[in-house]
Scaffold this active site. Structure first.
Site, PDB file in Angstrom:
ATOM      1  N   GLU A 130     -99.579  23.047  10.378  1.00  0.00           N
ATOM      2  CA  GLU A 130    -100.868  22.455  10.011  1.00  0.00           C
ATOM      3  C   GLU A 130    -101.945  22.731  11.044  1.00  0.00           C
ATOM      4  OE1 GLU A 130     -98.440  19.205  12.094  1.00  0.00           O
ATOM      5  OE2 GLU A 130     -98.114  20.932  10.802  1.00  0.00           O
ATOM      6  N   ASP A 155    -105.982  20.528  14.021  1.00  0.00           N
ATOM      7  CA  ASP A 155    -104.670  20.084  13.563  1.00  0.00           C
ATOM      8  C   ASP A 155    -104.852  18.905  12.612  1.00  0.00           C
ATOM      9  OD1 ASP A 155    -101.562  20.207  14.309  1.00  0.00           O
ATOM     10  OD2 ASP A 155    -102.164  18.121  14.049  1.00  0.00           O
TER      11      ASP A 155
END
Length: 600
Positions: free
Chosen positions: A516, A472
């Site tokens: 993301e 992430d």
């Protein structure tokens, strides 16, 4: 004088509130100069600053900017000069010639003033300055505008400015003469062949020519010198009309209604966007609308190039001319933008790059239309010739006719086979698109779920290790908020490139999990190998050179991973959950780290 000489002696003062009077500006300038020379020991707030390069560029701003240019005649004879601000779309440009603290001359210019206010009948803002022997004056320039605050200051001798104007007029005369000739030529072709592409081309050339004339100040000088309110509006309206007719030309030229219905919908929407922008330009602010239309035009231009490249070999020279035309337009605009932002030097080429690019585009598009007409004529002629040959052969012996029929059947079968092969290739490509993320080109979550289930069952069956990494990007929401979604998408694409470069085994799978977040499935990877790979990815993300407006934006990534031999009764979601918990632990412990799950 050169831009370097100007920038070394040009100073700027930003008046945020826009309330400073000339007396306050003069006093502030004197105090700042005294402090720089060491005549004042007290530390005063820094108001004036030196200009790094000419032209100064401060983007879109509601503040007022003051510029100071001191002029000293060190010779024992008088001299005459012309001070020029060479950006004709500035709204308010007040120029003061100050000597010994007193205003000798004041000129109220800008495109919000009648053109008749100008000392020189020129599209740029110019004032005369006369210097006696050993004389010194200070030029103060006050600028307030809704357009981009770009203030290219130039200093000319009378001979130099006349020589420059002759070359400038020659370039502009050739450019607009070319547009007129191309428009008239294709208008005559349209009246002859009645092909819509030629009509849309003519309307596009006229609209774009009007946009350029408005942008460089020629329209205000020659067409509507008293149209103060319309002058700014004309830039937005003509650019929106260029967007409308440009997209209509692309749709018609590529025949998207038949060749690509999806692209037809996209460009139809772009046409309507241009029409809406015409209306909104009378309602919303100039700086907002010009941004919207510039971004939209850039996307349309890139889309036209992409479509041309896709059809590069399939149509012939006409599509090659078409593609190169949009490439030259894009290149010209890019060079001009880099020049305005100070990345490229300001010279005759970079200052007129947009004109050169659009001129080449107009010529190439006209050549593409002519080539398209020639290709259609050749096709019709070939069809007529085939018909004549077939008719003559049909009147021959029956045996010959049967032979021709057999040959035609064979050719038809071959075409069917070829078309079938093409359809199979397209189906394979469509299947690939359904499992790929459109932004990063990594696998999407749908494929990940299928692949993870498959690898989990294989690891259960073979009793091998299976590793899962969940990654992430840190603080990605702040990156989007601070730098915009376009920059955020660029960060995601760069991250995907790092993942693809590091996860290279054919048995491994890397996918965009959502937003993301990214996931990697590593069959047979031990905990040590998984940790090593995760650390390599994290370090490579940190070393990415993501630049925004000339400044590096640092990126980092938190990674949670798990490596274990799957249980016989388990499911792959359990590994995802363990890796996800490790990722949250990495976030909680300060981000930018790799954490392994505490599997039993």
């Amino acid at each position: 004088m050169s831009d370097q000489q100007i920038s070394e002696n040009l100073y700027v003062y930003k008046d945020i509130e826009g309330q400073a009077s000339l007396e306050e500006v003069l006093l502030s300038s004197l105090e700042w100069q005294s402090q720089v020379k060491g005549e004042l020991s007290a530390e005063l707030p820094v108001a004036w600053q030196t200009v790094d390069h000419n032209p100064p560029n401060f983007g879109y701003s509601s503040s007022v900017y003051w510029f100071h240019l001191p002029l000293l005649n060190a010779a024992h004879f008088g001299s005459e000069w012309v001070v020029e601000v060479a950006y004709p779309v500035l709204d308010y440009v007040d120029l003061y010639v100050v000597k010994d603290g007193d205003v000798q001359s004041f000129y109220k210019l800008g495109d919000k003033q009648p053109f008749s206010n100008r000392v020189f009948e020129h599209r740029n803002f110019r004032i005369p300055v006369t210097l006696s022997p050993l004389d010194q004056v200070d030029i103060y320039i006050r600028v307030k505008t809704s357009s981009a605050v770009q203030v290219p200051v130039r200093l000319w001798g009378y001979g130099g400015v006349m020589k420059h104007d002759q070359l400038d007029v020659l370039i502009l005369g050739v450019y607009f003469g070319l547009l007129v000739v191309m428009a008239l030529y294709n208008a005559l072709i349209f009246l002859t062949v009645r092909q819509k592409s030629n009509l849309y081309y003519v309307l596009y050339v006229v609209s774009y020519g009007l946009f350029q004339a408005s942008l460089i100040g020629l329209a205000y000088q020659y067409i509507w010198p008293s149209g103060i309110h319309w002058n700014d509006q004309s830039i937005l309206v003509s650019l929106a009309l260029s967007l409308v007719f440009g997209t209509m030309f692309i749709r018609s030229y590529l025949d998207l209604r038949l060749s690509s219905p999806r692209l037809e919908l996209f460009y139809r929407a772009a046409t309507w966007l241009g029409l809406v922008c015409i209306f909104l330009s009378f309602v919303l602010s100039y700086d907002f609308m010009i941004r919207v239309m510039v971004y939209s035009s850039t996307i349309i231009c890139l889309g036209a190039m992409a479509g041309g490249l896709y059809l590069w070999r399939s149509i012939g020279r006409s599509i090659q001319y078409f593609t190169l035309a949009w490439l030259f337009l894009f290149a010209g605009g890019l060079i001009l933008a880099l020049n305005k932002f100070g990345i490229l030097p300001r010279n005759l080429f970079t200052e007129n790059a947009s004109l050169y690019g659009s001129a080449v585009q107009v010529i190439l598009l006209s050549m593409a239309l002519v080539e398209q007409i020639n290709m259609e004529r050749k096709k019709r002629f070939a069809a007529q010739q085939r018909a004549i040959v077939q008719e003559r052969l049909a009147r021959e012996a029956q045996e010959h006719a049967l032979t021709l029929q057999r040959q035609d059947n064979e050719r038809l079968e071959q075409r069917v086979l070829e078309r079938t092969a093409e359809l199979e290739a397209l189906n394979d490509k469509l299947q690939e698109l359904t499992i790929r993320d459109s932004l990063t080109s990594l696998y999407n979550r749908r494929y990940l779920d299928m692949k993870a289930e498959e690898e989990y069952k294989r690891a259960q069956r073979d009793r091998n290790a299976l590793a899962v990494l969940i990654m992430d990007l840190d603080n990605f929401k702040q990156i989007n908020d601070c730098y915009g979604h376009q920059f955020g998408d660029a960060c995601l694409v760069a991250t995907a490139k790092v993942l693809s470069d590091n996860v290279q085994r054919t048995s491994d799978t890397v996918a965009r999990y959502g937003g993301e977040e990214f996931v990697a499935i590593l069959p047979g990877a031990s905990k040590e190998k998984a940790r090593y790979l995760a650390e390599m990815i994290r370090l490579n993300i940190m070393s990415l050179e993501m630049m925004f407006e000339g400044k590096r934006v640092p990126l980092s990534m938190s990674i949670g991973f798990v490596s274990t031999k799957p249980k016989e009764a388990g499911r792959y979601e359990e590994l995802i959950k363990l890796a996800d918990e490790a990722l949250y632990q990495a976030k909680d412990e300060g981000r930018n780290r790799v954490i392994g799950a505490n599997e039993s």
